[in-house]
Design an enzyme around this catalytic site. Sequence first.
Site, PDB file in Angstrom:
ATOM      1  N   LYS A  22       0.840  -1.208   0.000  1.00 43.48           N
ATOM      2  CA  LYS A  22       0.000   0.000   0.000  1.00 43.48           C
ATOM      3  C   LYS A  22       0.871   1.253   0.000  1.00 43.48           C
ATOM      4  O   LYS A  22       0.653   2.174  -0.787  1.00 43.48           O
ATOM      5  CB  LYS A  22      -0.897  -0.058   1.244  1.00 43.48           C
ATOM      6  N   SER A  23       1.869   1.292   0.870  1.00 45.78           N
ATOM      7  CA  SER A  23       2.714   2.495   0.978  1.00 45.78           C
ATOM      8  C   SER A  23       3.428   2.783  -0.342  1.00 45.78           C
ATOM      9  O   SER A  23       3.509   3.935  -0.781  1.00 45.78           O
ATOM     10  CB  SER A  23       3.781   2.294   2.056  1.00 45.78           C
ATOM     11  N   ARG A  27       3.009   6.039  -3.121  1.00 41.46           N
ATOM     12  CA  ARG A  27       4.165   6.866  -3.492  1.00 41.46           C
ATOM     13  C   ARG A  27       4.473   6.774  -4.975  1.00 41.46           C
ATOM     14  O   ARG A  27       4.867   7.761  -5.601  1.00 41.46           O
ATOM     15  CB  ARG A  27       5.377   6.434  -2.659  1.00 41.46           C
ATOM     16  N   ARG A 124      -8.150  12.550  12.673  1.00 35.85           N
ATOM     17  CA  ARG A 124      -6.733  12.208  12.903  1.00 35.85           C
ATOM     18  C   ARG A 124      -5.867  13.471  12.906  1.00 35.85           C
ATOM     19  O   ARG A 124      -6.186  14.447  12.214  1.00 35.85           O
ATOM     20  CB  ARG A 124      -6.274  11.212  11.827  1.00 35.85           C
ATOM     21  N   GLN A 171       4.805   9.138   7.247  1.00 32.72           N
ATOM     22  CA  GLN A 171       3.900  10.050   6.541  1.00 32.72           C
ATOM     23  C   GLN A 171       4.363  11.492   6.716  1.00 32.72           C
ATOM     24  O   GLN A 171       4.384  12.272   5.764  1.00 32.72           O
ATOM     25  CB  GLN A 171       2.474   9.869   7.060  1.00 32.72           C
ATOM     26  N   ASP A 318       2.047  -1.127  11.869  1.00 35.71           N
ATOM     27  CA  ASP A 318       0.743  -1.622  11.409  1.00 35.71           C
ATOM     28  C   ASP A 318       0.494  -3.067  11.837  1.00 35.71           C
ATOM     29  O   ASP A 318      -0.593  -3.602  11.624  1.00 35.71           O
ATOM     30  CB  ASP A 318       0.637  -1.481   9.889  1.00 35.71           C
ATOM     31  N   LYS A 345      -4.414   6.051  14.863  1.00 36.22           N
ATOM     32  CA  LYS A 345      -4.470   5.417  13.534  1.00 36.22           C
ATOM     33  C   LYS A 345      -5.911   5.471  13.022  1.00 36.22           C
ATOM     34  O   LYS A 345      -6.695   6.284  13.491  1.00 36.22           O
ATOM     35  CB  LYS A 345      -3.941   3.983  13.623  1.00 36.22           C
ATOM     36  N   ARG A 349      -6.303   1.995  18.032  1.00 37.03           N
ATOM     37  CA  ARG A 349      -6.094   0.547  17.920  1.00 37.03           C
ATOM     38  C   ARG A 349      -5.785  -0.112  19.267  1.00 37.03           C
ATOM     39  O   ARG A 349      -6.009  -1.307  19.421  1.00 37.03           O
ATOM     40  CB  ARG A 349      -4.981   0.238  16.899  1.00 37.03           C
ATOM     41  N   ARG A 391      -7.351  -3.237   9.805  1.00 37.40           N
ATOM     42  CA  ARG A 391      -6.401  -4.131  10.481  1.00 37.40           C
ATOM     43  C   ARG A 391      -7.007  -4.751  11.753  1.00 37.40           C
ATOM     44  O   ARG A 391      -6.615  -5.840  12.158  1.00 37.40           O
ATOM     45  CB  ARG A 391      -5.086  -3.408  10.765  1.00 37.40           C
TER      46      ARG A 391
HETATM   47  C1  S3P Z   1       2.474   4.767   6.297  1.00 40.76           C
HETATM   48  C2  S3P Z   1       3.081   5.075   7.469  1.00 40.76           C
HETATM   49  C3  S3P Z   1       2.583   4.676   8.787  1.00 40.76           C
HETATM   50  C4  S3P Z   1       1.591   3.539   8.672  1.00 40.76           C
HETATM   51  C5  S3P Z   1       0.583   3.762   7.586  1.00 40.76           C
HETATM   52  C6  S3P Z   1       1.269   3.916   6.249  1.00 40.76           C
HETATM   53  C7  S3P Z   1       3.043   5.274   5.048  1.00 40.76           C
HETATM   54  O1  S3P Z   1       1.934   5.780   9.377  1.00 40.76           O
HETATM   55  O2  S3P Z   1       0.932   3.347   9.910  1.00 40.76           O
HETATM   56  O3  S3P Z   1      -0.307   2.664   7.504  1.00 40.76           O
HETATM   57  O4  S3P Z   1       2.669   4.782   3.964  1.00 40.76           O
HETATM   58  O5  S3P Z   1       3.870   6.184   5.117  1.00 40.76           O
HETATM   59  P1  S3P Z   1       2.774   6.885  10.205  1.00 40.76           P
HETATM   60  O6  S3P Z   1       3.808   7.397   9.313  1.00 40.76           O
HETATM   61  O7  S3P Z   1       1.809   7.959  10.571  1.00 40.76           O
HETATM   62  O8  S3P Z   1       3.287   6.151  11.415  1.00 40.76           O
END
Ligand code: S3P
Length: 431
Positions: A22-23, A27, A124, A171, A318, A345, A349, A391
């Site tokens: 996903k990340s 990007r 958030r 993030q 995660d 989150k 969680r 999750r």
């Molecule tokens: C992510 C970073 C994490 C993660 C999220 C995805 C990312 O969050 O929990 O599911 O893709 O950069 P944080 O950077 O806020 O910890």
Amino acid sequence: MAIINIRSFAGLRGEVTPPSDKSISHRAVMLSAIADGKSSIRNFLYAHDPVSTLKAMRSLGITIEEEGGRGGIVVYGRGLRGLSEPSDVIDCGNSGTTMRLISGILSGSQFFSVLTGDSSLRSRPMARVIEPLRQMGAKISARQSGKYAPIAINGGGLKAIDFSMPVASAQVKSCIMLAGLYAEGTTTITEPLKSRDHTETILCSMGSSVKVDGLTASVCGSGELSPIDITVPSDFSSAAFFMAAALMVKGSELLIKNVGINPTRTGLLDAISKMGAEVELIDKRHVSGEPIADILCRTSSGLKGASIDSDLMPSMIDEFPVLCILAAMADGVTEIRGAAELRVKESDRIKAMAEGLSAMGVEFLEHEDGLSIHGCNDMKPARIKSYGDHRIAMAFAVAALASGCSVDIDDTECVDISFPGFFGILKELAS
Ligand code: S3P
């Protein structure tokens, strides 16, 4: 509501390829959109969160076409300054990554834009990106004096900053790096612990001047980005549910294929090793600058409670929900601390896991920054509130399979945020 009543008599066996990361999918699309020319992405994750990013980039004037099926897409990048003003509010859905990363790009773009999301995302914390972006010169306003989305941005005129992040967050780091691409000078960002570094890896492959020295990353403004050809590996965070299930369910021998094993993501491997379990990483290789492997998981003969080092938390952020399930099935107490970020989150969680574990008869102590969980060999059927958090829903499906208890989970469609088809695959593997 869905009643999860999956039994496995022979264990989880065979092979499975989890969905794409996903990340990296987020990007790849964002960075391709601001590169100079046509990029190709293979294995883009078609799940709600990355699709929010894809739609957002389209609303900023970027053409994105599907190519060859199976997550193949082509992104026609228009360069750093080629995005156009969106004609409407951009809806980031449930996706914190979409909102926080895009706010960095929009802060550098000379037009007006507004970002919003669903009720979870609107609650958030956004000050963590808004404050440094303001320091860079962005004109941003947001609800409750700059704390929550919707976020309105008048972009342009950024200057570089040196920023020390109070919490480890990929993030936040990525947001500031993306804004840094538009700023005059060199932006440096230092984090307290290492968070995932996919932005740095992709930027390097695009010829950007990004540099990494330990916990500090820096990026110079104004250089154009070259287009990329990228293959997205399977997501370690999605693989983690199968890994945990295979470790706990008797008779399992499961090969989880093509999984990203970037060390900024694999803290769970260290945690399970402390709990006395091992998996085997087979055929380690690199794809598009990311390390990947096939992960062979066999039933663990005896999971035992352990104290999980809080320094591991950013690299297993995660995986907290599924680690709680492993802890519930282990012998003794597992203490998971340093996880305060889990409170902000997609849901709180820590609270969601505490409630669900309690419903299943598991004893624990709740801390502000984690849980100390007493292993329990007598879990009971329960109704579980997922709080619309993918999750949490997946973790309790794994709990059902591992304990043999049926659980009734509300709002199970939320798994589509990162893992469409999760329940079907878990059922198939278990049968
Ligand atoms: C992510 C970073 C994490 C993660 C999220 C995805 C990312 O969050 O929990 O599911 O893709 O950069 P944080 O950077 O806020 O910890």
